[in-house]
Write a protein that holds these residues in place. Structure first.
Motif, PDB file in Angstrom:
ATOM      1  N   ARG A 179      22.157  21.338  23.739  1.00 46.34           N
ATOM      2  CA  ARG A 179      21.031  21.172  24.835  1.00 46.34           C
ATOM      3  C   ARG A 179      21.331  20.533  26.278  1.00 46.34           C
ATOM      4  NH1 ARG A 179      19.121  18.017  20.458  1.00 46.34           N
ATOM      5  NH2 ARG A 179      17.982  19.622  18.954  1.00 46.34           N
ATOM      6  N   ARG A 180      22.272  19.799  26.296  1.00 45.47           N
ATOM      7  CA  ARG A 180      23.093  19.323  27.573  1.00 45.47           C
ATOM      8  C   ARG A 180      23.551  20.420  28.379  1.00 45.47           C
ATOM      9  NH1 ARG A 180      24.688  14.915  24.664  1.00 45.47           N
ATOM     10  NH2 ARG A 180      26.804  15.596  24.818  1.00 45.47           N
ATOM     11  N   THR A 181      24.509  21.185  27.839  1.00 45.10           N
ATOM     12  CA  THR A 181      25.505  22.070  28.570  1.00 45.10           C
ATOM     13  C   THR A 181      24.911  23.480  28.535  1.00 45.10           C
ATOM     14  OG1 THR A 181      26.570  22.784  26.537  1.00 45.10           O
ATOM     15  CG2 THR A 181      27.466  20.683  27.751  1.00 45.10           C
ATOM     16  N   GLY A 182      24.040  23.782  27.714  1.00 44.34           N
ATOM     17  CA  GLY A 182      23.547  25.229  28.036  1.00 44.34           C
ATOM     18  C   GLY A 182      24.426  26.393  27.410  1.00 44.34           C
ATOM     19  N   ARG A 183      25.671  26.037  27.021  1.00 38.95           N
ATOM     20  CA  ARG A 183      26.627  26.930  26.873  1.00 38.95           C
ATOM     21  C   ARG A 183      27.442  26.664  25.487  1.00 38.95           C
ATOM     22  NH1 ARG A 183      26.370  30.345  31.694  1.00 38.95           N
ATOM     23  NH2 ARG A 183      25.572  29.374  33.371  1.00 38.95           N
ATOM     24  N   LEU A 184      28.083  27.544  24.816  1.00 42.70           N
ATOM     25  CA  LEU A 184      28.756  27.283  23.659  1.00 42.70           C
ATOM     26  C   LEU A 184      29.723  28.205  23.410  1.00 42.70           C
ATOM     27  CD1 LEU A 184      29.218  25.747  20.918  1.00 42.70           C
ATOM     28  CD2 LEU A 184      27.177  27.282  19.984  1.00 42.70           C
ATOM     29  N   ILE A 185      31.063  27.741  23.263  1.00 47.03           N
ATOM     30  CA  ILE A 185      32.068  28.348  22.645  1.00 47.03           C
ATOM     31  C   ILE A 185      32.533  27.698  21.403  1.00 47.03           C
ATOM     32  CG2 ILE A 185      34.552  29.072  23.098  1.00 47.03           C
ATOM     33  CD1 ILE A 185      33.924  28.916  26.129  1.00 47.03           C
ATOM     34  N   CYS A 186      32.809  28.639  20.223  1.00 44.05           N
ATOM     35  CA  CYS A 186      33.085  28.057  18.987  1.00 44.05           C
ATOM     36  C   CYS A 186      34.631  28.570  18.778  1.00 44.05           C
ATOM     37  CB  CYS A 186      32.428  28.529  17.704  1.00 44.05           C
ATOM     38  SG  CYS A 186      30.776  28.363  18.012  1.00 44.05           S
ATOM     39  N   VAL A 187      35.677  27.626  18.515  1.00 41.08           N
ATOM     40  CA  VAL A 187      36.821  28.005  18.260  1.00 41.08           C
ATOM     41  C   VAL A 187      37.532  27.590  17.000  1.00 41.08           C
ATOM     42  CG1 VAL A 187      39.071  28.223  19.455  1.00 41.08           C
ATOM     43  CG2 VAL A 187      37.293  27.505  20.609  1.00 41.08           C
ATOM     44  N   TYR A 188      38.066  28.584  16.275  1.00 43.25           N
ATOM     45  CA  TYR A 188      38.539  28.081  14.753  1.00 43.25           C
ATOM     46  C   TYR A 188      39.483  28.916  14.677  1.00 43.25           C
ATOM     47  CZ  TYR A 188      34.813  31.678  14.158  1.00 43.25           C
ATOM     48  OH  TYR A 188      33.912  32.889  13.920  1.00 43.25           O
ATOM     49  N   GLU A 189      40.462  28.617  13.631  1.00 42.28           N
ATOM     50  CA  GLU A 189      41.639  29.566  13.225  1.00 42.28           C
ATOM     51  C   GLU A 189      41.178  30.750  12.074  1.00 42.28           C
ATOM     52  OE1 GLU A 189      45.397  27.825  13.275  1.00 42.28           O
ATOM     53  OE2 GLU A 189      46.277  29.289  11.642  1.00 42.28           O
ATOM     54  N   GLY A 190      40.155  30.117  11.253  1.00 45.33           N
ATOM     55  CA  GLY A 190      40.085  31.132  10.171  1.00 45.33           C
ATOM     56  C   GLY A 190      39.433  32.416  10.709  1.00 45.33           C
ATOM     57  N   VAL A 191      39.600  33.628  10.162  1.00 43.73           N
ATOM     58  CA  VAL A 191      38.989  34.930  10.368  1.00 43.73           C
ATOM     59  C   VAL A 191      37.568  34.427  10.992  1.00 43.73           C
ATOM     60  CG1 VAL A 191      38.010  37.083   9.686  1.00 43.73           C
ATOM     61  CG2 VAL A 191      40.349  35.962   8.886  1.00 43.73           C
ATOM     62  N   LYS A 192      37.492  35.243  12.278  1.00 42.53           N
ATOM     63  CA  LYS A 192      35.974  35.098  13.010  1.00 42.53           C
ATOM     64  C   LYS A 192      34.848  35.530  12.252  1.00 42.53           C
ATOM     65  CE  LYS A 192      33.894  37.117  17.187  1.00 42.53           C
ATOM     66  NZ  LYS A 192      34.222  37.834  18.588  1.00 42.53           N
ATOM     67  N   THR A 193      34.890  36.634  11.712  1.00 37.90           N
ATOM     68  CA  THR A 193      33.664  37.280  11.049  1.00 37.90           C
ATOM     69  C   THR A 193      33.471  36.384   9.889  1.00 37.90           C
ATOM     70  OG1 THR A 193      34.572  39.369  11.630  1.00 37.90           O
ATOM     71  CG2 THR A 193      32.779  39.376  10.132  1.00 37.90           C
ATOM     72  N   LEU A 194      32.082  36.240   9.769  1.00 41.26           N
ATOM     73  CA  LEU A 194      31.487  35.303   8.578  1.00 41.26           C
ATOM     74  C   LEU A 194      32.124  33.820   8.573  1.00 41.26           C
ATOM     75  CD1 LEU A 194      31.227  38.278   6.239  1.00 41.26           C
ATOM     76  CD2 LEU A 194      29.468  37.077   7.017  1.00 41.26           C
ATOM     77  N   GLY A 195      32.632  33.508   9.644  1.00 40.63           N
ATOM     78  CA  GLY A 195      33.231  32.341   9.738  1.00 40.63           C
ATOM     79  C   GLY A 195      32.492  30.959  10.222  1.00 40.63           C
ATOM     80  N   ILE A 196      33.329  30.136  10.504  1.00 39.41           N
ATOM     81  CA  ILE A 196      32.389  28.613  10.895  1.00 39.41           C
ATOM     82  C   ILE A 196      31.851  28.631  12.102  1.00 39.41           C
ATOM     83  CG2 ILE A 196      33.034  26.404  11.860  1.00 39.41           C
ATOM     84  CD1 ILE A 196      35.726  26.349   9.922  1.00 39.41           C
ATOM     85  N   GLY A 197      32.015  29.791  13.185  1.00 39.71           N
ATOM     86  CA  GLY A 197      31.724  29.920  14.311  1.00 39.71           C
ATOM     87  C   GLY A 197      30.352  30.743  14.273  1.00 39.71           C
ATOM     88  N   ALA A 198      30.248  31.323  12.971  1.00 39.87           N
ATOM     89  CA  ALA A 198      28.952  32.176  12.715  1.00 39.87           C
ATOM     90  C   ALA A 198      28.141  31.218  12.343  1.00 39.87           C
ATOM     91  CB  ALA A 198      29.276  33.154  11.638  1.00 39.87           C
ATOM     92  N   GLU A 199      28.397  30.168  11.560  1.00 39.46           N
ATOM     93  CA  GLU A 199      27.500  29.026  11.240  1.00 39.46           C
ATOM     94  C   GLU A 199      27.114  28.314  12.412  1.00 39.46           C
ATOM     95  OE1 GLU A 199      26.134  28.899   8.179  1.00 39.46           O
ATOM     96  OE2 GLU A 199      24.797  27.259   9.014  1.00 39.46           O
ATOM     97  N   ILE A 200      27.786  27.847  13.162  1.00 40.22           N
ATOM     98  CA  ILE A 200      27.532  27.157  14.265  1.00 40.22           C
ATOM     99  C   ILE A 200      26.611  27.835  15.351  1.00 40.22           C
ATOM    100  CG2 ILE A 200      28.419  25.782  16.349  1.00 40.22           C
ATOM    101  CD1 ILE A 200      29.300  24.397  13.870  1.00 40.22           C
ATOM    102  N   SER A 201      26.871  29.019  15.343  1.00 44.62           N
ATOM    103  CA  SER A 201      25.918  29.761  16.285  1.00 44.62           C
ATOM    104  C   SER A 201      24.653  30.175  15.852  1.00 44.62           C
ATOM    105  CB  SER A 201      26.712  31.416  16.516  1.00 44.62           C
ATOM    106  OG  SER A 201      28.095  31.190  16.825  1.00 44.62           O
TER     107      SER A 201
END
Lengths: 418, 336
Positions: free
Chosen positions: B259-281
């Motif tokens: 809400r503060r920054t308006g922009r989001l990057i998720c970085v994680y080592e597990g496979v990108k597809t169906l991963g932690i970043g998908a959940e956060i997004s």
């Protein structure tokens, strides 16, 4: 549904464009991004790419003049039934002029405009809704013309100060391109208080390759709004460079344009194959503040002339006629005001308030620096800060404008591969 | 000398911090036992257990046979019947061999028995690439377990959290899975002495920033912080959030930051597809934080490939500092 191909807007004051030649005949198939047709305006010629893949139909004839935003052809999917030319989706040009919202106006092959949906970030939509602003009155400065909260904010501020003022800090910079030339293009960035025309004498030596000139914000034909910081200025140039969508380029920057060339190369190293920096700013604190101030403030040839003479080593180059011509380009009070603001931002108290020596040190892009040893605006000794890999070309009896004072030597140097 | 109430801190490695947590737990609570392959005299595949067997004996630091399914089963059974076992896998990849015990038993028993029992087992998984151990010893499978209700899954990125989260895991009545990045074992940091617990399910803002939020896990937190430092010199102010726990996820901290920054990057080592970043997004997209987005979300995760043996390819398949830097610059420059 066939995809509409429209006449793009390639410069700020373009109203119509002339179809010079089609690269594809009606009935032939094209792939998105293929060259589709050439257009010419009074200042520039350029190639327009296919906005989508498909089979070309209903083309406007060569030589025809078409208002921007109006269809010039349609692209059909294979097997799609081709009847009469479809009715246009585009707004009439006159209406567009009243409510300016052309997304990514400078981008060749822009996607066809649609009336009901356009790009805006969720934050911008929310802000516009809260402030009761119709988004279609806001110009987007983001990728592909996306309206961002900054644009809505600017729109609100512009409205509250001068109701008639156009949205500031939006719209791409004015870009002109040479006709012809092959290979890696040259992108030319002029210096403070100059404009793209200052490259004229050097360009004759560069015509074997495409030449693209960008007018800086608050200069030439770009919008007369001074970015609030060097960082913002650099980011505007970076966006303009990105919009060119070049595979790679040789960037040539003079003075302030040199500092901006470094800023672009620093963040787009893979897009820059070479850099030529002519008397670049940003490599030391010193700059002739009196001259900048004098040039910015001059309202008559008599007051401009003496300061123009400090730009060059040999006064005689600056004839009365030259001064009158230079003053003519500075007749617009808004331009002078915007440049004064920019000078205060970039060079407060006659000091270069931004430092590009970091990028120069870390850049892995072949670079040359050209400088006149009689430069009275920025001391040539700033060049000595460059690391050993950078080629230095120092000229005796030359001032701050080598590209004008010794245009042939400079032109040939730029044309020499690094 | 420390002020009263301020715990003494020492510089310890991540591995030393974990060993210290186990030492404290073994000393304070006789129900705590360590189990795993080669954790006794050998000291553990990554020498994390070290010489604890000398101090506490083979009754409490137990070498298990080379059967992850068997070892994990014993640990789950021991937890059910009153012990507090910490089961170490040699490599997190071998979790696949023990899935029955982790997913079907440990995670389910509390629910299937109407809350009459709980399974207070702690499992430790050395995870991640970068050691040249190739496809079967380098994976990041935390999202697999993060998908299972009934488990808690944490990924400490600092020595302080490695100790604090292990002690918190032991306090927890339910199974807690701890994924430890192998390359972090030698990383150093200040660690408070004595007992403390780092709350499970609470992210840490490692660096505050205005321009974008980088949500990272495990070793990617360190990379993101390096990137933020470089960006700072370019006038870009990135906020770095260490997620620490992927089940449960600290929704509030992430959403407030976006809400503060308006922009989001998720970085994680597990496979990108169906991963932690998908959940956060998805979490952001489903919430009111969506209204504050200024550009599309960017995910940087592992490539669609097994981890290769070739060292250069091994680096290429997981996000590295230049990748994060490039993504952040593109975002800050309005290219996404």
């Amino acid at each position: 549904m066939p995809v509409e191909v429209i006449m793009p807007k390639v410069d700020m004051d373009m109203i119509v464009g002339k179809i010079m030649a089609w690269h594809v005949a009606p009935g032939e198939a094209v792939v998105k991004g293929d060259p589709l047709f050439d257009i010419e305006t009074d200042k520039a010629a350029m190639e327009v790419e296919a906005p989508a893949s498909g089979i070309l139909h209903h083309t406007v004839g060569e030589g025809a003049e078409v208002a921007i935003g109006q269809p010039v052809a349609w692209l059909y999917a294979p097997g799609e039934i081709v009847g009469d030319a479809p009715r246009t989706n585009s707004e009439p040009a006159a209406k567009m002029a009243k409510a300016p919202r052309p997304p990514a106006p400078e981008k060749a092959g822009a996607e066809p405009t649609t009336n009901d949906k356009f790009r805006a970030s969720p934050r911008a939509r929310k802000m516009a809704q809260q402030k009761g602003i119709a988004l279609d009155t806001v110009m987007g400065s983001g990728p592909r013309g996306r309206i961002q909260s900054m644009d809505v904010q600017d729109h609100i501020e512009a409205k509250s100060t001068t109701p008639a003022a156009p949205a500031k800090n939006t719209g791409a910079l004015h870009i002109t391109r040479s006709k012809g030339g092959n290979g890696i293009p040259f992108v030319l960035l002029h210096g403070f208080a100059a404009d793209a025309a200052s490259w004229a004498s050097v360009e004759t030596h560069l015509s074997h390759r495409p030449v693209i000139r960008i007018d800086l914000p608050a200069h030439g034909r770009s919008q007369l709004h001074a970015p609030p910081s060097f960082k913002d200025l650099a980011s505007r140039l970076r966006s303009a460079f990105d919009m060119l969508d070049l595979e790679t380029a040789h960037i040539v920057g003079h003075s302030l344009g040199g500092a901006l060339a470094l800023a672009i190369a620093d963040t787009r190293p893979r897009k820059v194959s070479g850099l030529t920096l002519i008397a670049p700013a940003g490599l030391g604190p010193d700059i002739n503040g009196d001259a900048l101030n004098g040039i910015c403030r001059a309202t008559r040839a008599e007051s401009l002339g003496p300061w123009l003479k400090t730009l060059v080593a040999d006064d005689k180059i600056v004839s009365d006629g030259y001064v009158r011509a230079a003053m003519q380009t500075r007749e617009n009070a808004d331009l002078r005001a915007a440049q004064r603001t920019l000078a205060d931002t970039l060079f407060p108290d006659g000091v270069q308030a931004f430092d590009m020596s970091g990028p120069l040190d870390r850049l892995d892009v072949p670079t040359r620096i050209i400088w006149g040893k009689q430069d009275r605006i920025i001391p040539w000794k700033h060049a000595l800060r460059a690391r050993g890999q950078v080629a230095l070309h120092l000229f005796e009896r030359v001032g701050h404008m080598p590209q004008i004072e010794i245009s042939e030597e400079v032109g040939k140097l730029i044309a020499t591969p690094l | 000398m420390n002020a009263p109430g301020v715990p003494e801190t020492r510089e310890l490695s991540y591995a030393q911090a974990i060993r210290e947590a186990m030492d404290i737990a073994l000393a304070e609570d006789e129900r705590v036992v360590l189990m795993g392959e080669d954790i006794g005299v050998y000291g553990g595949a990554f020498q994390v257990t070290g010489d604890l067997v000398e101090k506490y004996g083979t009754e409490r630091v137990i070498d298990t046979p080379i059967s992850e399914l068997g070892g994990a089963g014993v640990a789950v059974g021991a937890a059910l019947t009153g012990l507090r076992p910490i089961f170490e896998f040699q490599f997190s990849d071998f979790a696949t061999l023990a899935m029955e015990q982790i997913v079907n038993q440990a995670a389910k028993l509390r629910f299937m028995l109407g809350g009459a029992v709980s399974v207070p087992v702690v499992m430790r998984f050395p995870a991640g690439s970068g050691t040249g151990a190739a496809a079967q010893h380098s994976q990041s499978l935390e999202a697999w377990l993060g998908h299972v209700p009934g488990l808690k899954v944490v990924q400490p990125s600092t020595p302080e959290d490695a100790k604090g989260l292990l002690l918190a895991a032991l306090d927890d009545p339910d199974p807690v899975m701890i994924f430890e990045h192998k390359l972090l074992y030698k990383s150093k940091g200040r660690v408070p002495a004595g007992r403390y617990a780092t709350p499970i399910g609470k992210a840490a803002i490692r660096r505050e920033g205005r321009d974008m939020t980088i949500v990272a896990t495990s070793i990617m937190v360190l990379k993101a912080l390096e990137v933020a430092k470089t960006l700072e010199a370019e006038g870009i102010d990135a906020e770095v959030i260490d997620l620490r726990s992927i089940r449960p996820i600290d929704r509030n901290t992430v959403l407030a930051s976006v809400r503060r920054t308006g922009r989001l990057i998720c970085v994680y080592e597990g496979v990108k597809t169906l991963g932690i970043g998908a959940e956060i997004s998805a979490m952001v997209a489903e919430s009111d934080a969506f209204d504050f987005l200024e550009s599309p979300i960017v995910r940087l995760g592992g490539a669609e490939a097994p981890i290769p043996y070739n060292p250069e390819l091994e680096k290429a398949v997981v996000p590295q500092i230049p990748d994060i830097l490039d993504a952040a610059r593109r975002m800050a420059n309005g290219q996404v």
